[in-house]
Design an enzyme around this catalytic site. Sequence first.
Site, PDB file in Angstrom:
ATOM      1  N   CYS A  99       1.155  -1.155   0.242  1.00  0.00           N
ATOM      2  CA  CYS A  99       0.131  -0.481   0.238  1.00  0.00           C
ATOM      3  C   CYS A  99       0.957   1.407   0.249  1.00  0.00           C
ATOM      4  O   CYS A  99       1.742   1.442   0.553  1.00  0.00           O
ATOM      5  CB  CYS A  99      -0.921   0.379   1.464  1.00  0.00           C
ATOM      6  SG  CYS A  99      -2.665   0.637   0.974  1.00  0.00           S
ATOM      7  N   CYS A 147       3.148   1.944   3.371  1.00  0.00           N
ATOM      8  CA  CYS A 147       3.712   1.111   2.935  1.00  0.00           C
ATOM      9  C   CYS A 147       5.370   1.266   2.328  1.00  0.00           C
ATOM     10  O   CYS A 147       6.810   1.927   3.377  1.00  0.00           O
ATOM     11  CB  CYS A 147       4.543  -0.305   2.633  1.00  0.00           C
ATOM     12  SG  CYS A 147       2.678  -1.137   2.845  1.00  0.00           S
ATOM     13  N   ASP A 183       4.443  19.773 -36.325  1.00  0.00           N
ATOM     14  CA  ASP A 183       5.633  19.872 -37.598  1.00  0.00           C
ATOM     15  C   ASP A 183       5.218  19.195 -38.942  1.00  0.00           C
ATOM     16  O   ASP A 183       4.363  18.267 -38.839  1.00  0.00           O
ATOM     17  CB  ASP A 183       6.481  19.612 -37.133  1.00  0.00           C
ATOM     18  CG  ASP A 183       8.140  20.385 -37.919  1.00  0.00           C
ATOM     19  OD1 ASP A 183       8.479  21.240 -38.485  1.00  0.00           O
ATOM     20  OD2 ASP A 183       8.590  19.324 -38.230  1.00  0.00           O
TER      21      ASP A 183
HETATM   22  P1  ADP Z   1      10.074  22.336 -41.864  1.00  0.00           P
HETATM   23  O1  ADP Z   1       9.110  23.626 -40.552  1.00  0.00           O
HETATM   24  O2  ADP Z   1       9.047  21.574 -42.601  1.00  0.00           O
HETATM   25  O3  ADP Z   1      10.473  20.816 -40.475  1.00  0.00           O
HETATM   26  P2  ADP Z   1      12.902  23.966 -41.426  1.00  0.00           P
HETATM   27  O4  ADP Z   1      12.291  24.571 -40.579  1.00  0.00           O
HETATM   28  O5  ADP Z   1      13.600  22.135 -41.058  1.00  0.00           O
HETATM   29  O6  ADP Z   1      10.864  22.991 -41.984  1.00  0.00           O
HETATM   30  O7  ADP Z   1      12.952  24.460 -42.563  1.00  0.00           O
HETATM   31  C1  ADP Z   1      12.431  25.308 -43.781  1.00  0.00           C
HETATM   32  C2  ADP Z   1      13.281  25.351 -44.901  1.00  0.00           C
HETATM   33  O8  ADP Z   1      14.289  25.735 -44.967  1.00  0.00           O
HETATM   34  C3  ADP Z   1      13.059  24.397 -46.102  1.00  0.00           C
HETATM   35  O9  ADP Z   1      11.562  24.274 -46.912  1.00  0.00           O
HETATM   36  C4  ADP Z   1      13.643  24.672 -46.681  1.00  0.00           C
HETATM   37  O10 ADP Z   1      13.263  25.727 -47.529  1.00  0.00           O
HETATM   38  C5  ADP Z   1      15.071  25.505 -45.877  1.00  0.00           C
HETATM   39  N1  ADP Z   1      16.448  24.968 -45.409  1.00  0.00           N
HETATM   40  C6  ADP Z   1      16.148  24.431 -44.042  1.00  0.00           C
HETATM   41  N2  ADP Z   1      17.447  23.556 -44.103  1.00  0.00           N
HETATM   42  C7  ADP Z   1      18.116  23.023 -45.088  1.00  0.00           C
HETATM   43  C8  ADP Z   1      19.107  22.791 -45.970  1.00  0.00           C
HETATM   44  N3  ADP Z   1      19.770  21.621 -45.418  1.00  0.00           N
HETATM   45  N4  ADP Z   1      18.474  22.300 -47.485  1.00  0.00           N
HETATM   46  C9  ADP Z   1      18.023  23.265 -48.603  1.00  0.00           C
HETATM   47  N5  ADP Z   1      17.115  23.817 -47.511  1.00  0.00           N
HETATM   48  C10 ADP Z   1      16.747  24.143 -46.104  1.00  0.00           C
HETATM   49 MG    MG Z   2      11.332  19.701 -39.703  1.00  0.00          MG
END
Ligand code: ADP
Ligand code: MG
Length: 758
Positions: A18, A21, A433
């Site tokens: 319980c 305890c 996301d």
């Molecule tokens: P989400 O919110 O969809 O997860 P992120 O915040 O990770 O997207 O990225 C937002 C945008 O930034 C992407 O849609 C892309 O256009 C650009 N981006 C981010 N990281 C990269 C990368 N490594 N190469 C090319 N584009 C990138």
């Molecule tokens: Mg992401």
Amino acid sequence: MTATEEHEQIIYVQGMDCADCARTVEKGVRGLAGVEGCSVHIATGRLRVTGRVSREEVARCVRALGYTVAAEPDESGAAGVRAPTQEGTFWQFLWQRPATRLALLGGLLIVPGLVFDELLGIKHPLIDLASIGALLAAGLPIARSAWQALVYSRLITINVLMTIAAVGAVMIGATTEAGMVMVLFALGEALEGYTASRARASIHSLMQVMPTSATLLRRASAACTCGDGCCTTAPAAQSVPIESLQVGDVILVRPGEQIPVDGRVIAGESAVNQAPITGESSLVEKLVGDEVFASSINGQGALDVAVSQLAQDSTISRLIRMVEEAQEQRAPTQRFIDQFAQYYTPAVVLLAALIATIPPLLLGQPFWNAADGTPGWFYRALTLLVVACPCALVISTPVSIISAISSAARNGVLIKGGAYLETLSRVRTMAFDKTGTLTTGKPSVIRVRSATCTDDAPEETCTACNDLLALAGSLEQRSDHPLAHAIVVASQQRGLQDRYPAAEDVTALVGSGVRGRVGGQQVILGSHRYFDAAILHSPQVCAEVHQDAAAGYTPVLVGADGSYLGTITLADTPRASSSAALAQLKQAGIEHLVMLTGDNDGTAQRIGTEVGLTEVYADLLPDEKVQAVHRLKQRGRVAMVGDGINDAPALAAADVSIAIGGQAGGTAQAMETADIVMMRDDLRLLPFAIRLSHATMRTIHSNVVVALGLKLAFLVLVLLGLGTMWMAVVADMGASLLVSLYGMHLLAWGRPERVTMY
Ligand code: ADP
Ligand code: MG
């Protein structure tokens, strides 16, 4: 005191039935010299002690309080993770322990008293003798722990209430009742302990029978740094204990065998069943390079696996460890009830004393029972002590929460504590996301267009376009963004991976893109939003990019040394499960389904409509996602769902964070960062978790109502002089059993089989 002398010890305590305890042990151990911190969890039996105190001293104290210390768990647990749990039927459970064995004996001795004295009204000294025997057999262990808790831990426990009640009953000659009270109480307590241990043991079915040995093919050489099985020494197939495996060793998993450790396939292919981890028993194809997890069952093919984690760090071991720790976390409701019980028990003793004395002294009411059996106020006070036993109330919440967490884990949802379950049940808004969460996270390149592209040549043969892709691929090699992976793959498919040297000085522009140096050029890849602010490009490019975005694609712009070079367009498709999952979430009462994304508005809106979101916020930088979460919180509790890899700040800002694991490498990180982890990438686990949280809270609330309602009803009966003592025990034990079983029905949530009690 130096840091080295301070350490944490874990001791498994047995015999706690319980919450009282647990409190007794906690307070007792805390009183030892040198102890700095101590916590005991009733459901897992785990006692954590910090401070400068020896294990023997702690164990001695636990024994002095009347409990036993379990053998070191590491000796018996193959992967060193399990708490000892009692298996077997209730009768075996009773038989294992001396105290409960005595209670069984008491149960036999009380039968004559019950039949002749209570039911037929026949009195005989021999019957009284048997009843006293029953009282002593069942009651002495209880009186002993009452005394120990009182003396060593200075706590008035339920055992104290019961002991006073029994002694009082003997004083007024109600020996059978006194015996009944003790026998029923002892058996009821044992039953509670048993249900708790069953609920707890169910998590171990996840491990089923984990193999303790593995077939070692090659040892990693001492100098190995890759951990991928390439630098292994000569073959030597032999069976070794899994604890002896090192990262980089290569083992053989034969068809039908259970995979003993986490690793990567380096030869062979097979379909494996990962149900212990993901909760889904459909087969998953594993090829060379794929990760496999300990506890999965191998299918038809033999696999050579390079060990990637030590046995005790395997995903399943960590999962089980986390579930056990989660079961120890008290939910707010539970904390409230525990707190309540702490003041409640002494208050009841006081109240009983008042009831026994005030009416006889001030109102001239009878103290002793009348000759015709009408109960006096002393008897009523004793009965009150029995009625007041808060067992049912105290046990109801932990059993429900443990059961819910276990059943979630078995279905592929890791919930890291009862508090998260409680928050989840109140969530009104769920924010997602986009990339890797609502979409598959496996985008692919659909078009590469250099600024100097000669329009008439097909894209694949255009030198300028290929050069653009090669340059981008070289930079993205160093990024772990899902888009980056797609660009690398496209570049490899066209055989362009060696055109440029590897990129240097690579920096992620989180939420915007990535930057680095490739063979003397400063190369930048990023979103249109980022390019609008940083790199000049023509209105025609803008128009093309907008068009792509409106069509639902993700354009990534490429620039070098400050000038625009071209655009790579990617497409990411929504997961097949997304729209069904979102519809179920709406049904389960989540009002706002929101997308937060760094991607462009066109793509975001399109995917949002396709899967059925209620709101879409696009073009957000990571800190804007955090602000968006804070704004959403003004409308009620917010759960944030992400992949746990690049959205940690937004996850942390939400009331409860949920990570979708299941992608390569993602699960391990997600397990660390989020409050709740989906062990496979299926969004339909979300409505499952929400419904489970609702069911859990409903169960807890109805249990509290039943437990308190019964108490109140009996309290009235007692004050009216209608309730007898043994009825009160039966009622309390009945209520405890009822709420425990009702809490345990959550174990069966989401699976067809039933939990058997006997
Ligand atoms: P989400 O919110 O969809 O997860 P992120 O915040 O990770 O997207 O990225 C937002 C945008 O930034 C992407 O849609 C892309 O256009 C650009 N981006 C981010 N990281 C990269 C990368 N490594 N190469 C090319 N584009 C990138
Ligand atoms: Mg992401």
